[in-house]
Design an enzyme around this catalytic site. Structure first.
Site, mmCIF file in Angstrom:
data_model
loop_
_atom_site.group_PDB
_atom_site.id
_atom_site.type_symbol
_atom_site.label_atom_id
_atom_site.label_comp_id
_atom_site.label_asym_id
_atom_site.label_seq_id
_atom_site.Cartn_x
_atom_site.Cartn_y
_atom_site.Cartn_z
ATOM 1 N N LYS A 1 -8.306 2.745 -2.870
ATOM 2 C CA LYS A 1 -8.542 2.666 -1.421
ATOM 3 C C LYS A 1 -9.143 3.988 -0.948
ATOM 4 O O LYS A 1 -8.462 5.014 -0.891
ATOM 5 C CB LYS A 1 -7.229 2.363 -0.702
ATOM 6 N N ASN B 1 -10.603 -6.578 8.251
ATOM 7 C CA ASN B 1 -9.723 -5.516 8.734
ATOM 8 C C ASN B 1 -9.402 -5.752 10.199
ATOM 9 O O ASN B 1 -10.309 -5.894 11.026
ATOM 10 C CB ASN B 1 -10.392 -4.145 8.551
ATOM 11 N N GLU C 1 -6.266 -7.499 6.421
ATOM 12 C CA GLU C 1 -5.860 -6.106 6.259
ATOM 13 C C GLU C 1 -5.410 -5.505 7.586
ATOM 14 O O GLU C 1 -6.085 -5.652 8.594
ATOM 15 C CB GLU C 1 -7.026 -5.272 5.730
ATOM 16 N N SER C 2 -4.264 -4.831 7.558
ATOM 17 C CA SER C 2 -3.767 -4.001 8.661
ATOM 18 C C SER C 2 -3.125 -4.821 9.781
ATOM 19 O O SER C 2 -3.533 -5.948 10.069
ATOM 20 C CB SER C 2 -4.880 -3.133 9.270
ATOM 21 N N GLU D 1 -14.767 -5.123 2.774
ATOM 22 C CA GLU D 1 -14.061 -5.098 4.057
ATOM 23 C C GLU D 1 -15.052 -5.249 5.212
ATOM 24 O O GLU D 1 -16.017 -4.505 5.327
ATOM 25 C CB GLU D 1 -13.308 -3.771 4.198
ATOM 26 N N LYS E 1 0.739 4.750 1.239
ATOM 27 C CA LYS E 1 -0.039 5.416 2.300
ATOM 28 C C LYS E 1 0.866 6.417 3.000
ATOM 29 O O LYS E 1 1.744 6.042 3.769
ATOM 30 C CB LYS E 1 -0.536 4.352 3.289
ATOM 31 N N GLU F 1 0.819 -1.208 0.000
ATOM 32 C CA GLU F 1 0.000 0.000 0.000
ATOM 33 C C GLU F 1 0.858 1.265 0.000
ATOM 34 O O GLU F 1 1.832 1.377 0.749
ATOM 35 C CB GLU F 1 -0.915 0.006 1.226
#
Length: 265
Positions: A121, A190, A220-221, A170, A60, A58
């Site tokens: 995103k 997530n 995710e994350s 998500e 970001k 990503e």
């Protein structure tokens, strides 16, 4: 929804209405139709299912919880290095107010030679954003269950497919799993609580069994080490969305390449 998410979505609604006044959706139509007819970027879902790493790297620069992560990072430098370093797909933040991103970042990545699938995103709540995503060269869009009613999510999922965009749905908790029936291309969990921004990768392990069998699952994350990716893969995940782990480094592309080298040991 939690207070911070309500704030972000309220801002997004106002932002979309302002953009719609200055750039009507009709201005996107010609270029979007050309992209539907001519573009042939690879499927993000297929790329993840076929990859032996599944890393979605990503771009970001900023987040509401961390502030600036890498303010000086340039998308036309980082994303080609992500591709060279072995990413299976990319995610590019396009929200400006809270994440310091722009739609143009996807255009710049494509102009720099990125051919990997790119996830748009953002907090997608309106069909207008789907046209934005297609216009700038995205392959897929993120739909967040907590932002949308199930019918809104279904409508956006269907419209995305009409525009030849894939969808990553998500989810954050058990309540969101009723949205799984809309049949997105990818099912994401997530690990970050959208209210407190606390991350716990155990959320993916805990919720994985609630997802339909034989679908493309994305965690995710909060993923920071190769051992966690290996464990998540054993739990049935094919994709691993990672941003801060690489973006906090001076050279995000090399950080990704090193991570993948460790993953393949």
């Amino acid at each position: 929804m939690t207070d911070i998410l309500e704030e972000i979505v309220a801002h997004k609604r106002a932002e979309i209405e302002e953009r719609r006044r200055y750039v009507p959706i009709q201005q996107f139509v010609g270029e979007v139709e050309r992209r539907i007819a001519e573009e042939n970027y690879p499927s993000m879902r297929e790329a993840l299912l076929k990859s032996d790493t599944g890393i979605i790297a990503e771009f970001k620069r900023k987040s509401p919880s961390k502030g600036w992560i890498h303010q000086d990072a340039k998308v036309d430098e980082v994303t080609p290095m992500y591709q060279k370093g072995g990413a299976s797909a990319l995610s590019i933040l396009t929200d400006t107010e809270y994440f310091g991103g722009y739609d143009e970042y996807i255009q710049q990545a494509r102009a720099a030679g990125v051919t990997l699938p790119i996830l748009y995103k953002n907090f997608v709540i309106d069909e207008y954003q789907l046209f934005q995503a297609k216009y700038c060269g995205a392959s897929a869009v993120l739909l967040i269950a907590a932002d949308l009613t199930k019918e809104e999510c279904r409508r956006l999922n269907d419209m995305a497919h009409e525009l030849k965009l894939e969808t990553l749905l998500e989810m954050h908790n058990e309540r969101d799993f009723e949205y799984a029936e809309i049949e997105p291309d990818m099912y994401g969990i997530n690990n970050r609580n959208l209210g407190s921004f606390h991350t716990d990768v155990q959320n993916s392990f805990r919720l994985a069994e609630l997802l339909p069998k034989d679908v493309c699952k994305v965690s995710e994350s909060g993923i920071s080490d190769p051992a966690t990716v290996k464990e998540l893969r054993q739990a049935g995940f094919s994709g691993f969305l990672m941003g801060e782990r690489f973006m906090k480094e001076a050279d995000p592309g090399e950080a990704l390449a090193d991570f993948i080298r460790q993953l393949q040991v």
